[in-house]
Design a protein around this motif. Structure first.
Motif, PDB file in Angstrom:
ATOM      1  N   LEU A 260     -54.913 -26.813  -8.876  1.00 21.70           N
ATOM      2  CA  LEU A 260     -53.827 -26.231  -8.097  1.00 21.70           C
ATOM      3  C   LEU A 260     -52.552 -27.010  -8.383  1.00 21.70           C
ATOM      4  O   LEU A 260     -52.534 -28.244  -8.300  1.00 21.70           O
ATOM      5  CB  LEU A 260     -54.159 -26.304  -6.604  1.00 21.70           C
ATOM      6  N   VAL A 261     -51.478 -26.286  -8.709  1.00 24.33           N
ATOM      7  CA  VAL A 261     -50.216 -26.925  -9.038  1.00 24.33           C
ATOM      8  C   VAL A 261     -49.084 -26.069  -8.481  1.00 24.33           C
ATOM      9  O   VAL A 261     -49.228 -24.850  -8.352  1.00 24.33           O
ATOM     10  CB  VAL A 261     -50.090 -27.121 -10.563  1.00 24.33           C
ATOM     11  N   GLN A 262     -47.976 -26.708  -8.167  1.00 19.77           N
ATOM     12  CA  GLN A 262     -46.815 -25.963  -7.702  1.00 19.77           C
ATOM     13  C   GLN A 262     -46.067 -25.339  -8.871  1.00 19.77           C
ATOM     14  O   GLN A 262     -46.133 -25.839 -10.010  1.00 19.77           O
ATOM     15  CB  GLN A 262     -45.882 -26.889  -6.927  1.00 19.77           C
TER      16      GLN A 262
ATOM     17  N   VAL B 159     -57.012 -21.882 -12.700  1.00 14.51           N
ATOM     18  CA  VAL B 159     -55.661 -22.409 -12.568  1.00 14.51           C
ATOM     19  C   VAL B 159     -54.963 -21.610 -11.474  1.00 14.51           C
ATOM     20  O   VAL B 159     -54.906 -20.376 -11.537  1.00 14.51           O
ATOM     21  CB  VAL B 159     -54.881 -22.292 -13.890  1.00 14.51           C
ATOM     22  N   THR B 160     -54.456 -22.306 -10.483  1.00 16.48           N
ATOM     23  CA  THR B 160     -53.747 -21.664  -9.383  1.00 16.48           C
ATOM     24  C   THR B 160     -52.360 -22.284  -9.257  1.00 16.48           C
ATOM     25  O   THR B 160     -52.248 -23.512  -9.131  1.00 16.48           O
ATOM     26  CB  THR B 160     -54.506 -21.820  -8.056  1.00 16.48           C
ATOM     27  N   VAL B 161     -51.348 -21.432  -9.325  1.00 18.33           N
ATOM     28  CA  VAL B 161     -49.965 -21.906  -9.242  1.00 18.33           C
ATOM     29  C   VAL B 161     -49.363 -21.372  -7.948  1.00 18.33           C
ATOM     30  O   VAL B 161     -49.277 -20.151  -7.751  1.00 18.33           O
ATOM     31  CB  VAL B 161     -49.135 -21.450 -10.451  1.00 18.33           C
ATOM     32  N   SER B 162     -48.960 -22.266  -7.085  1.00 21.86           N
ATOM     33  CA  SER B 162     -48.386 -21.859  -5.805  1.00 21.86           C
ATOM     34  C   SER B 162     -46.865 -21.778  -5.912  1.00 21.86           C
ATOM     35  O   SER B 162     -46.232 -22.518  -6.665  1.00 21.86           O
ATOM     36  CB  SER B 162     -48.777 -22.858  -4.718  1.00 21.86           C
ATOM     37  N   SER B 163     -46.301 -20.887  -5.141  1.00 22.23           N
ATOM     38  CA  SER B 163     -44.845 -20.691  -5.182  1.00 22.23           C
ATOM     39  C   SER B 163     -44.127 -21.606  -4.203  1.00 22.23           C
ATOM     40  O   SER B 163     -44.735 -22.269  -3.383  1.00 22.23           O
ATOM     41  CB  SER B 163     -44.511 -19.240  -4.870  1.00 22.23           C
TER      42      SER B 163
ATOM     43  N   ASN C 277     -46.723 -25.916 -19.366  1.00 20.10           N
ATOM     44  CA  ASN C 277     -45.549 -26.431 -18.665  1.00 20.10           C
ATOM     45  C   ASN C 277     -44.812 -25.293 -17.971  1.00 20.10           C
ATOM     46  O   ASN C 277     -45.031 -24.115 -18.271  1.00 20.10           O
ATOM     47  CB  ASN C 277     -44.620 -27.131 -19.646  1.00 20.10           C
ATOM     48  N   SER C 278     -43.946 -25.663 -17.054  1.00 20.66           N
ATOM     49  CA  SER C 278     -43.126 -24.674 -16.325  1.00 20.66           C
ATOM     50  C   SER C 278     -43.994 -23.541 -15.784  1.00 20.66           C
ATOM     51  O   SER C 278     -43.690 -22.353 -15.957  1.00 20.66           O
ATOM     52  CB  SER C 278     -42.039 -24.106 -17.254  1.00 20.66           C
ATOM     53  N   LEU C 279     -45.063 -23.908 -15.128  1.00 22.06           N
ATOM     54  CA  LEU C 279     -46.018 -22.907 -14.646  1.00 22.06           C
ATOM     55  C   LEU C 279     -45.400 -22.013 -13.580  1.00 22.06           C
ATOM     56  O   LEU C 279     -44.553 -22.451 -12.781  1.00 22.06           O
ATOM     57  CB  LEU C 279     -47.264 -23.604 -14.102  1.00 22.06           C
TER      58      LEU C 279
END
Length: 122
Positions: A10-12, A118-122, A84-86
Motif C-alpha cells: 500500500l502506497v500513497q 499493489v494498492t495506491v491510495s489517493s 514511480n509517481s504511482l
C-alpha cells in the motif's frame, strides 16, 4: 520455470514501489520477461516487457515515463519493475511472466508468477 513475485503493498499517490520476480527452474536469460496487471472487474493488461538481454524494452502508454523494467541475468535471476509517481489507477494485482517471444499479449506467455497486490491510495 517457477516465478515468485514480491514487493507489492500500500502506497500513497505519488509514491514508489519496486516489484521483484525471482525465476528458477530453467535458464532465466533465455526468456522474454514481462509484467502485467489486473484490476478488479478488468482484463489482464500489459505493463512492460524486455528481451533476454534487456536490449529491447517496451512499456504500456499508461506507465511510460513512470515505470521501468529491468533484469539481472546473473546470480539473482530476477526481473524488476520500478514504479514511480504511482496513481490510484495503478491499483491492481501485478503478475510477472516468462515467454519465448517478444510480445505484449498475455496468452503468449508460458509461465506466470502468483501475483502481488499493489494498492495506491489517493
Amino acid at each position: 520455470v517457477q516465478l515468485q513475485a514480491s514487493g507489492g503493498g500500500l502506497v500513497q499517490a505519488g509514491g514508489s514501489l519496486r516489484l521483484s520476480c525471482a525465476a528458477s527452474g530453467r535458464t532465466f536469460s533465455n526468456f522474454v520477461m514481462g509484467w502485467f496487471r489486473q484490476a478488479p472487474g478488468k482484463e489482464r493488461e500489459f505493463v512492460a516487457v524486455n528481451t533476454w538481454n534487456g536490449g529491447s524494452t517496451y512499456n504500456a502508454g499508461s506507465v511510460k515515463g513512470r515505470f521501468t523494467i529491468s533484469r539481472d541475468n546473473n546470480a539473482k535471476n530476477t526481473v524488476y519493475l520500478q514504479m514511480n509517481s504511482l496513481k490510484p489507477e495503478d491499483t491492481a494485482v501485478y503478475y510477472c511472466a516468462a515467454g519465448g517471444r517478444l510480445t505484449t499479449t498475455p496468452n503468449e506467455f508460458d509461465y506466470w508468477g502468483q501475483g502481488t497486490q499493489v494498492t495506491v491510495s489517493s
